[in-house]
Design an enzyme around this catalytic site. Structure first.
Site, PDB file in Angstrom:
ATOM      1  N   GLY A 223       4.060  22.360  10.245  1.00 58.77           N
ATOM      2  CA  GLY A 223       5.424  21.847  10.285  1.00 58.77           C
ATOM      3  C   GLY A 223       6.321  22.455   9.240  1.00 58.77           C
ATOM      4  O   GLY A 223       5.878  23.191   8.352  1.00 58.77           O
TER       5      GLY A 223
ATOM      6  N   GLY B  76       7.826  10.158   9.289  1.00 56.05           N
ATOM      7  CA  GLY B  76       7.374  10.715   8.023  1.00 56.05           C
ATOM      8  C   GLY B  76       6.435  11.885   8.186  1.00 56.05           C
ATOM      9  O   GLY B  76       6.693  12.824   8.947  1.00 56.05           O
TER      10      GLY B  76
ATOM     11  N   PRO C  71      12.121  12.219  10.837  1.00 55.33           N
ATOM     12  CA  PRO C  71      13.102  11.257  10.297  1.00 55.33           C
ATOM     13  C   PRO C  71      12.660   9.807  10.306  1.00 55.33           C
ATOM     14  O   PRO C  71      13.108   9.019   9.462  1.00 55.33           O
ATOM     15  CB  PRO C  71      14.326  11.475  11.211  1.00 55.33           C
ATOM     16  CG  PRO C  71      13.817  12.196  12.410  1.00 55.33           C
ATOM     17  CD  PRO C  71      12.653  13.000  11.937  1.00 55.33           C
ATOM     18  N   THR C  72      11.787   9.403  11.220  1.00 56.26           N
ATOM     19  CA  THR C  72      11.321   8.015  11.251  1.00 56.26           C
ATOM     20  C   THR C  72       9.813   7.879  11.045  1.00 56.26           C
ATOM     21  O   THR C  72       9.347   6.861  10.540  1.00 56.26           O
ATOM     22  CB  THR C  72      11.673   7.336  12.592  1.00 56.26           C
ATOM     23  OG1 THR C  72      11.073   8.079  13.672  1.00 56.26           O
ATOM     24  CG2 THR C  72      13.188   7.299  12.782  1.00 56.26           C
TER      25      THR C  72
ATOM     26  N   HIS D 117       0.838  -1.207   0.000  1.00 61.41           N
ATOM     27  CA  HIS D 117       0.000   0.000   0.000  1.00 61.41           C
ATOM     28  C   HIS D 117       0.871   1.254   0.000  1.00 61.41           C
ATOM     29  O   HIS D 117       1.901   1.319   0.673  1.00 61.41           O
ATOM     30  CB  HIS D 117      -0.902   0.003   1.233  1.00 61.41           C
ATOM     31  CG  HIS D 117      -2.118   0.853   1.080  1.00 61.41           C
ATOM     32  ND1 HIS D 117      -2.065   2.229   1.041  1.00 61.41           N
ATOM     33  CD2 HIS D 117      -3.430   0.529   0.943  1.00 61.41           C
ATOM     34  CE1 HIS D 117      -3.287   2.713   0.898  1.00 61.41           C
ATOM     35  NE2 HIS D 117      -4.131   1.701   0.826  1.00 61.41           N
TER      36      HIS D 117
ATOM     37  N   ARG E 104       9.574  22.210   6.317  1.00 57.47           N
ATOM     38  CA  ARG E 104       9.700  21.545   5.007  1.00 57.47           C
ATOM     39  C   ARG E 104      10.595  20.310   5.072  1.00 57.47           C
ATOM     40  O   ARG E 104      11.461  20.107   4.222  1.00 57.47           O
ATOM     41  CB  ARG E 104      10.231  22.533   3.978  1.00 57.47           C
ATOM     42  CG  ARG E 104       9.200  23.562   3.519  1.00 57.47           C
ATOM     43  CD  ARG E 104       9.777  24.450   2.422  1.00 57.47           C
ATOM     44  NE  ARG E 104       8.784  25.362   1.883  1.00 57.47           N
ATOM     45  CZ  ARG E 104       8.004  25.102   0.838  1.00 57.47           C
ATOM     46  NH1 ARG E 104       8.121  23.934   0.225  1.00 57.47           N
ATOM     47  NH2 ARG E 104       7.144  25.984   0.405  1.00 57.47           N
ATOM     48  N   LYS E 105      10.411  19.507   6.074  1.00 57.27           N
ATOM     49  CA  LYS E 105      11.094  18.216   6.126  1.00 57.27           C
ATOM     50  C   LYS E 105      10.261  17.260   6.952  1.00 57.27           C
ATOM     51  O   LYS E 105       9.546  17.656   7.880  1.00 57.27           O
ATOM     52  CB  LYS E 105      12.507  18.348   6.698  1.00 57.27           C
ATOM     53  CG  LYS E 105      12.588  18.892   8.106  1.00 57.27           C
ATOM     54  CD  LYS E 105      14.047  18.984   8.548  1.00 57.27           C
ATOM     55  CE  LYS E 105      14.163  19.520   9.977  1.00 57.27           C
ATOM     56  NZ  LYS E 105      15.572  19.613  10.395  1.00 57.27           N
ATOM     57  N   ILE E 106      10.350  15.991   6.604  1.00 50.53           N
ATOM     58  CA  ILE E 106       9.576  14.977   7.296  1.00 50.53           C
ATOM     59  C   ILE E 106      10.210  14.648   8.639  1.00 50.53           C
ATOM     60  O   ILE E 106      11.377  14.944   8.890  1.00 50.53           O
ATOM     61  CB  ILE E 106       9.450  13.691   6.449  1.00 50.53           C
ATOM     62  CG1 ILE E 106      10.844  13.091   6.167  1.00 50.53           C
ATOM     63  CG2 ILE E 106       8.686  13.958   5.164  1.00 50.53           C
ATOM     64  CD1 ILE E 106      10.807  11.749   5.486  1.00 50.53           C
TER      65      ILE E 106
END
Length: 305
Positions: free
Chosen positions: A165, A174, A171-172, A84, A167-169
């Site tokens: 937030g 997402g 790190p683990t 998925h 402009r970055k996810i």
């Protein structure tokens, strides 16, 4: 009458691949009075779990946050694989108005949750469906395009800054999609073939984005544990396109490819009307009035008085 909201959070984890983690999420889902875990389904092929929560807006919102926090602790998306599409440990959190709750109230719930997840967990989020801040974000598939691996680059594009937030996810964990939406039916049809391309071809024919049925989202997957292909669908408005309509098209297309349907399944809960439409279609009921001819509707009215 008490206010009720349905919430259907999706997690990038399955019982088959992480039984302890799955059971921990179950415990968290039951941790707040006023919120009931109605259903929990998990699938090792998709490596995904879908919970169905029902309760007061305050309780449901709190449980959704606690689940997102626990999923962040349990799941490292850098090591996640599955059939998925996904972009986060908690991939999507939809709020569905159910009883004496408006869409606008669910939109506000989604905004509060998105802000809290960023402030306390540093997990960014997109607002989608009725919560979307721009038309392009109404469609979950558009938000999710690129998936976890492609999301860092996507967030640097001018039009794809998260609603909450930076402009970055995470790190683990997402990034998560959060929004208010009408009830949908998650409906899958399994085919008697190991050729996943057949399922993908059928999905392309029936989904709205490819010119198929309105309010139908569809993808083709392989169920590795059963050795068969699946057409996986979200029927986002079963009043616009009913389940029997897509089922019959899949049946006809499967026969064209020399195979047939071996079964179908619902993921989570479905509105009674969606299933009554199937009865009306296949029984060829004439002048069917489900509100007057289905016993349970009269009982519900009696209990509500």
């Amino acid at each position: 009458m008490a206010k009720l909201v349905e919430c259907i959070p999706n997690f990038s984890l399955s019982k088959e691949k992480n039984e302890a983690g799955y059971n921990t999420l179950i415990e968290v889902a039951k941790s707040v009075p006023g919120c009931i875990l109605f259903d929990a389904q998990t699938d090792g092929n998709h490596n995904r779990s879908v919970f169905t929560l029902l309760g007061s807006p305050e309780a449901v919102e709190e449980v959704a946050f606690r689940l997102a926090k626990k999923a962040m602790e349990l799941i490292d998306m850098n090591h996640h694989v599955g059939e998925h599409s996904r972009m986060g440990a908690t991939d999507v959190i939809p709020f569905v108005p159910t009883m004496d709750v408006t869409v606008e109230e669910c939109v506000e719930m989604s905004k509060r949750l998105g802000k809290r997840m960023w402030d306390e967990l540093k997990i960014p989020s997109f607002l989608y469906e009725d919560s979307a801040t721009v038309p392009e974000r109404r469609n979950l598939a558009t938000c999710r395009k690129g998936q976890f691996e492609g999301m860092p680059e996507k967030l640097l594009q001018p039009e794809w800054a998260p609603d909450f937030g930076g402009r970055k996810i995470h790190p683990t964990a997402g990034i998560t999609a959060i929004g208010a939406r009408p009830p949908l039916v998650a409906f899958n049809v399994n085919l008697a073939t190991s050729d996943v391309q057949i399922a993908k071809n059928i999905a392309k024919v029936i989904r709205e984005s490819s010119g198929g049925f309105k309010a139908c989202k569809a993808m083709g997957f392989m169920l590795e544990d059963r050795g068969i292909a699946q057409v996986s669908m979200n029927m986002v408005n079963y009043e616009v396109t009913s389940l029997p309509v897509v089922y019959e098209m899949i049946r006809a297309m499967a026969e064209r490819y020399g195979t047939h349907i071996v079964g179908s399944e619902l993921v989570g809960l479905a509105p009674a009307k969606a299933l009554l439409d199937c009865a009306e279609f296949y029984l060829k009921l004439e002048n069917f009035d489900y509100k007057n001819q289905v016993m349970e509707y009269h009982l519900i009215d009696m209990l509500g008085e």
